[in-house]
Motif scaffolding. Structure first.
Motif, PDB file in Angstrom:
ATOM      1  N   LEU A  55       0.839  -1.210   0.000  1.00 38.86           N
ATOM      2  CA  LEU A  55       0.000   0.000   0.000  1.00 38.86           C
ATOM      3  C   LEU A  55       0.869   1.253   0.000  1.00 38.86           C
ATOM      4  O   LEU A  55       0.604   2.207  -0.729  1.00 38.86           O
ATOM      5  CB  LEU A  55      -0.933   0.003   1.210  1.00 38.86           C
ATOM      6  CG  LEU A  55      -2.121  -0.956   1.161  1.00 38.86           C
ATOM      7  CD1 LEU A  55      -2.860  -0.956   2.497  1.00 38.86           C
ATOM      8  CD2 LEU A  55      -3.066  -0.614   0.025  1.00 38.86           C
ATOM      9  N   SER A  56       1.910   1.242   0.828  1.00 36.62           N
ATOM     10  CA  SER A  56       2.824   2.385   0.900  1.00 36.62           C
ATOM     11  C   SER A  56       3.478   2.639  -0.463  1.00 36.62           C
ATOM     12  O   SER A  56       3.570   3.779  -0.919  1.00 36.62           O
ATOM     13  CB  SER A  56       3.883   2.137   1.975  1.00 36.62           C
ATOM     14  OG  SER A  56       4.761   3.216   2.069  1.00 36.62           O
ATOM     15  N   GLU A  57       3.920   1.569  -1.110  1.00 32.56           N
ATOM     16  CA  GLU A  57       4.541   1.694  -2.438  1.00 32.56           C
ATOM     17  C   GLU A  57       3.543   2.222  -3.475  1.00 32.56           C
ATOM     18  O   GLU A  57       3.936   2.852  -4.447  1.00 32.56           O
ATOM     19  CB  GLU A  57       5.088   0.346  -2.890  1.00 32.56           C
ATOM     20  CG  GLU A  57       6.294  -0.121  -2.102  1.00 32.56           C
ATOM     21  CD  GLU A  57       6.638  -1.585  -2.356  1.00 32.56           C
ATOM     22  OE1 GLU A  57       6.040  -2.202  -3.273  1.00 32.56           O
ATOM     23  OE2 GLU A  57       7.493  -2.107  -1.620  1.00 32.56           O
ATOM     24  N   HIS A  58       2.262   1.980  -3.248  1.00 31.10           N
ATOM     25  CA  HIS A  58       1.215   2.402  -4.188  1.00 31.10           C
ATOM     26  C   HIS A  58       0.706   3.822  -3.875  1.00 31.10           C
ATOM     27  O   HIS A  58      -0.252   4.291  -4.470  1.00 31.10           O
ATOM     28  CB  HIS A  58       0.055   1.401  -4.154  1.00 31.10           C
ATOM     29  CG  HIS A  58      -0.888   1.524  -5.309  1.00 31.10           C
ATOM     30  ND1 HIS A  58      -0.568   1.102  -6.581  1.00 31.10           N
ATOM     31  CD2 HIS A  58      -2.138   2.027  -5.396  1.00 31.10           C
ATOM     32  CE1 HIS A  58      -1.590   1.335  -7.386  1.00 31.10           C
ATOM     33  NE2 HIS A  58      -2.552   1.901  -6.697  1.00 31.10           N
ATOM     34  N   GLY A  59       1.343   4.502  -2.907  1.00 33.19           N
ATOM     35  CA  GLY A  59       0.985   5.893  -2.624  1.00 33.19           C
ATOM     36  C   GLY A  59       0.087   6.104  -1.427  1.00 33.19           C
ATOM     37  O   GLY A  59      -0.326   7.232  -1.159  1.00 33.19           O
ATOM     38  N   PHE A  60      -0.239   5.046  -0.694  1.00 29.06           N
ATOM     39  CA  PHE A  60      -1.039   5.202   0.517  1.00 29.06           C
ATOM     40  C   PHE A  60      -0.142   5.639   1.667  1.00 29.06           C
ATOM     41  O   PHE A  60       1.028   5.269   1.733  1.00 29.06           O
ATOM     42  CB  PHE A  60      -1.713   3.877   0.900  1.00 29.06           C
ATOM     43  CG  PHE A  60      -2.971   3.589   0.139  1.00 29.06           C
ATOM     44  CD1 PHE A  60      -4.209   3.751   0.738  1.00 29.06           C
ATOM     45  CD2 PHE A  60      -2.925   3.160  -1.180  1.00 29.06           C
ATOM     46  CE1 PHE A  60      -5.373   3.474   0.044  1.00 29.06           C
ATOM     47  CE2 PHE A  60      -4.086   2.882  -1.881  1.00 29.06           C
ATOM     48  CZ  PHE A  60      -5.304   3.051  -1.268  1.00 29.06           C
ATOM     49  N   ASP A  61      -0.708   6.431   2.568  1.00 25.65           N
ATOM     50  CA  ASP A  61       0.001   6.863   3.769  1.00 25.65           C
ATOM     51  C   ASP A  61      -0.684   6.277   4.990  1.00 25.65           C
ATOM     52  O   ASP A  61      -1.919   6.279   5.079  1.00 25.65           O
ATOM     53  CB  ASP A  61      -0.024   8.395   3.907  1.00 25.65           C
ATOM     54  CG  ASP A  61       0.752   9.080   2.810  1.00 25.65           C
ATOM     55  OD1 ASP A  61       1.883   8.653   2.520  1.00 25.65           O
ATOM     56  OD2 ASP A  61       0.206  10.035   2.223  1.00 25.65           O
ATOM     57  N   VAL A  82      -4.598   6.027   4.000  1.00 22.56           N
ATOM     58  CA  VAL A  82      -5.311   6.947   3.120  1.00 22.56           C
ATOM     59  C   VAL A  82      -4.527   7.196   1.839  1.00 22.56           C
ATOM     60  O   VAL A  82      -3.301   7.157   1.822  1.00 22.56           O
ATOM     61  CB  VAL A  82      -5.621   8.307   3.809  1.00 22.56           C
ATOM     62  CG1 VAL A  82      -6.602   8.125   4.940  1.00 22.56           C
ATOM     63  CG2 VAL A  82      -4.365   8.979   4.294  1.00 22.56           C
ATOM     64  N   SER A  83      -5.276   7.454   0.797  1.00 26.15           N
ATOM     65  CA  SER A  83      -4.695   7.810  -0.488  1.00 26.15           C
ATOM     66  C   SER A  83      -5.378   9.086  -0.955  1.00 26.15           C
ATOM     67  O   SER A  83      -6.605   9.185  -0.924  1.00 26.15           O
ATOM     68  CB  SER A  83      -4.936   6.682  -1.499  1.00 26.15           C
ATOM     69  OG  SER A  83      -4.482   7.074  -2.777  1.00 26.15           O
ATOM     70  N   ARG A  84      -4.556  10.059  -1.350  1.00 25.17           N
ATOM     71  CA  ARG A  84      -5.060  11.343  -1.836  1.00 25.17           C
ATOM     72  C   ARG A  84      -4.309  11.728  -3.099  1.00 25.17           C
ATOM     73  O   ARG A  84      -3.155  11.356  -3.254  1.00 25.17           O
ATOM     74  CB  ARG A  84      -4.812  12.461  -0.823  1.00 25.17           C
ATOM     75  CG  ARG A  84      -5.232  12.199   0.564  1.00 25.17           C
ATOM     76  CD  ARG A  84      -4.756  13.361   1.470  1.00 25.17           C
ATOM     77  NE  ARG A  84      -5.037  13.051   2.836  1.00 25.17           N
ATOM     78  CZ  ARG A  84      -4.193  12.455   3.669  1.00 25.17           C
ATOM     79  NH1 ARG A  84      -2.994  12.121   3.267  1.00 25.17           N
ATOM     80  NH2 ARG A  84      -4.544  12.212   4.916  1.00 25.17           N
ATOM     81  N   GLU A  85      -4.950  12.523  -3.936  1.00 26.33           N
ATOM     82  CA  GLU A  85      -4.268  13.022  -5.132  1.00 26.33           C
ATOM     83  C   GLU A  85      -3.150  13.984  -4.763  1.00 26.33           C
ATOM     84  O   GLU A  85      -2.141  14.074  -5.448  1.00 26.33           O
ATOM     85  CB  GLU A  85      -5.268  13.696  -6.066  1.00 26.33           C
ATOM     86  CG  GLU A  85      -6.229  12.726  -6.702  1.00 26.33           C
ATOM     87  CD  GLU A  85      -7.238  13.433  -7.585  1.00 26.33           C
ATOM     88  OE1 GLU A  85      -7.079  14.637  -7.887  1.00 26.33           O
ATOM     89  OE2 GLU A  85      -8.209  12.763  -7.981  1.00 26.33           O
ATOM     90  N   LEU A  93      -9.292   8.481  -0.146  1.00 23.60           N
ATOM     91  CA  LEU A  93      -9.720   7.093  -0.019  1.00 23.60           C
ATOM     92  C   LEU A  93      -9.144   6.574   1.291  1.00 23.60           C
ATOM     93  O   LEU A  93      -7.940   6.632   1.508  1.00 23.60           O
ATOM     94  CB  LEU A  93      -9.198   6.260  -1.195  1.00 23.60           C
ATOM     95  CG  LEU A  93      -9.428   4.749  -1.122  1.00 23.60           C
ATOM     96  CD1 LEU A  93     -10.915   4.421  -1.054  1.00 23.60           C
ATOM     97  CD2 LEU A  93      -8.773   4.063  -2.319  1.00 23.60           C
ATOM     98  N   HIS A  94     -10.013   6.094   2.161  1.00 23.08           N
ATOM     99  CA  HIS A  94      -9.596   5.606   3.486  1.00 23.08           C
ATOM    100  C   HIS A  94      -9.775   4.094   3.511  1.00 23.08           C
ATOM    101  O   HIS A  94     -10.880   3.594   3.347  1.00 23.08           O
ATOM    102  CB  HIS A  94     -10.459   6.266   4.560  1.00 23.08           C
ATOM    103  CG  HIS A  94     -10.033   5.957   5.952  1.00 23.08           C
ATOM    104  ND1 HIS A  94     -10.620   6.540   7.040  1.00 23.08           N
ATOM    105  CD2 HIS A  94      -9.089   5.118   6.457  1.00 23.08           C
ATOM    106  CE1 HIS A  94     -10.057   6.089   8.147  1.00 23.08           C
ATOM    107  NE2 HIS A  94      -9.132   5.212   7.813  1.00 23.08           N
ATOM    108  N   ALA A  95      -8.671   3.370   3.683  1.00 17.79           N
ATOM    109  CA  ALA A  95      -8.692   1.910   3.780  1.00 17.79           C
ATOM    110  C   ALA A  95      -8.429   1.514   5.224  1.00 17.79           C
ATOM    111  O   ALA A  95      -7.513   2.037   5.858  1.00 17.79           O
ATOM    112  CB  ALA A  95      -7.636   1.302   2.866  1.00 17.79           C
ATOM    113  N   VAL A  96      -9.232   0.606   5.738  1.00 16.76           N
ATOM    114  CA  VAL A  96      -9.103   0.128   7.111  1.00 16.76           C
ATOM    115  C   VAL A  96      -8.811  -1.365   7.051  1.00 16.76           C
ATOM    116  O   VAL A  96      -9.545  -2.124   6.417  1.00 16.76           O
ATOM    117  CB  VAL A  96     -10.403   0.391   7.914  1.00 16.76           C
ATOM    118  CG1 VAL A  96     -10.284  -0.130   9.324  1.00 16.76           C
ATOM    119  CG2 VAL A  96     -10.738   1.883   7.915  1.00 16.76           C
TER     120      VAL A  96
END
Length: 175
Positions: A55-61, A82-85, A93-96
């Motif tokens: 997820l981190s590699e895909h831009g999620f924080d 979360v992922s933001r533009e 986008l919030h992933a749990v």
């Protein structure tokens, strides 16, 4: 310091301080702190560290300021991403992540206002869109190199009950 080490340190700090922060936040807001079945995106079959790394590699924080989320059975979540533009994008986008066992993580998602740009709307859960979040998260998972499956609600609940029964039997055996 590597991302993984930094994430683990901030994760431990969040776990230590989180309950106090959450209680303080609940005195001023009605934020929903449980995941909803309608927010289920998929079950990922891999180690949680691997999923977080991907997820981190895909831009999620990793989101250390997120309130704790709980499942209907009271199981605490293991991660909020979360992922933001951009850092101050309108929406995020919030992933749990909910770790069910060593190699199985249920992923719930929703789209919401970015807390950095709209702190009051975000805190009040205004504009939560679970359907759009699930759709976006499934598209992300399809792009990642992880084994993910869409399991039915009944299949997941039977699996969760089996897991709880095994844990109960293990406690009895240890006693």
């Amino acid at each position: 310091m590597s991302d993984g080490v930094q994430r683990r340190l901030s994760y431990r700090l969040r776990r230590a301080l989180g309950p106090f922060l959450d209680r303080a936040m609940r005195t001023v807001t009605d934020e929903t702190i449980r995941v909803f079945p309608s927010g289920y995106a998929a079950t990922v079959h891999c180690d949680i560290d691997r999923l977080e790394s991907v997820l981190s590699e895909h831009g999620f924080d990793w989101n250390p300021v997120s309130m704790y989320h709980y499942t209907r059975l009271g199981k605490q979540t293991n991660g909020s991403w979360v992922s933001r533009e951009s850092p101050f994008a309108d929406r995020q986008l919030h992933a749990v992540l909910v770790r069910q066992d060593a190699g199985r993580i249920d992923v719930y998602a929703h789209e919401e206002y970015n807390w950095r740009r709209h702190p009051l709307k975000h805190t009040r859960d205004a504009g939560i869109d679970r359907e759009r979040g699930v759709e976006r998260m499934r598209a992300v998972l399809d792009d990642l190199d992880v084994d993910d499956r869409r399991e039915s609600y009944v299949r997941r609940k039977v699996g969760h009950l089996g897991q709880r029964a095994r844990a109960g039997l293990a406690r009895i055996a240890d006693a």
